[in-house]
Scaffold this active site. Sequence first.
Site, short mmCIF file in Angstrom:
data_model
loop_
_atom_site.label_atom_id
_atom_site.label_comp_id
_atom_site.label_asym_id
_atom_site.label_seq_id
_atom_site.Cartn_x
_atom_site.Cartn_y
_atom_site.Cartn_z
N ASN A 6 0.85 -1.18 0.00
CA ASN A 6 0.00 0.00 0.00
C ASN A 6 0.89 1.24 0.00
O ASN A 6 1.81 1.35 0.80
CB ASN A 6 -0.90 -0.01 1.24
N HIS A 52 -9.84 -4.58 -3.95
CA HIS A 52 -8.56 -4.88 -3.32
C HIS A 52 -8.77 -5.23 -1.85
O HIS A 52 -9.64 -4.69 -1.20
CB HIS A 52 -7.58 -3.69 -3.45
N HIS A 77 -7.04 -5.59 1.96
CA HIS A 77 -5.95 -5.12 2.81
C HIS A 77 -5.46 -6.23 3.73
O HIS A 77 -6.25 -6.99 4.29
CB HIS A 77 -6.42 -3.96 3.69
#
Length: 202
Positions: free
Chosen positions: A91, A161, A163
């Site tokens: 990220n 997406h 995490h």
Amino acid sequence: MESTGDRAADAYGSDPVIGDASFGEVSIESSADFAAVPDAFQRLWTPHRMVYIEAGPTPHEQECPFCVAPSMSDEKALIVARGEHCYVLLNLFPYNSGHLLIVPYRHIATYDEANADEVAEMGSLTQIAMRVLTATSHCDGFNIGMNQGKIAGAGIAGHLHQHIVPRWATDSNFFPIIAGTKAVPRLLGEVRAEVAGAWPAA
């Protein structure tokens, strides 16, 4: 003649000013050497974030970064592993060092749009990521999840997406709450190289 080490030591006794970094060289100078009146504030210098400021308030509306990333080199895109249907990258705005994202190559917005192959590979890459992060960073736990849609907090709502945020027993403090700032101790490139190096071969 004053050495760089002496100047660095002196700088940390006041308010350090970090100068230009060219080809890996960083100079540290004391603010006492400049014409200025010091104030009570401490400052975090983050010149790398200028790219986001210059991009404007809505940089992701023109081009999806998750669609562009696979066409770039792993180093530039911060990709640590590439699968058949999904890939893994760091990220760019990490909550903690080693904050990873699992992203399908297809431009789909929500989890229910993912096909069986994409779902399966996201799951297997998540397991591998957890093992690699545990081995490399000795984390104590993880936050794993997805924000579905802009209203739910997805920064890039148009491209699915997941995490994976490593957590440590001592990683919480009041700095983000009081100062609105998250201290991340390691550089992204350094973390990418470490995680990619520890990722098992396909």
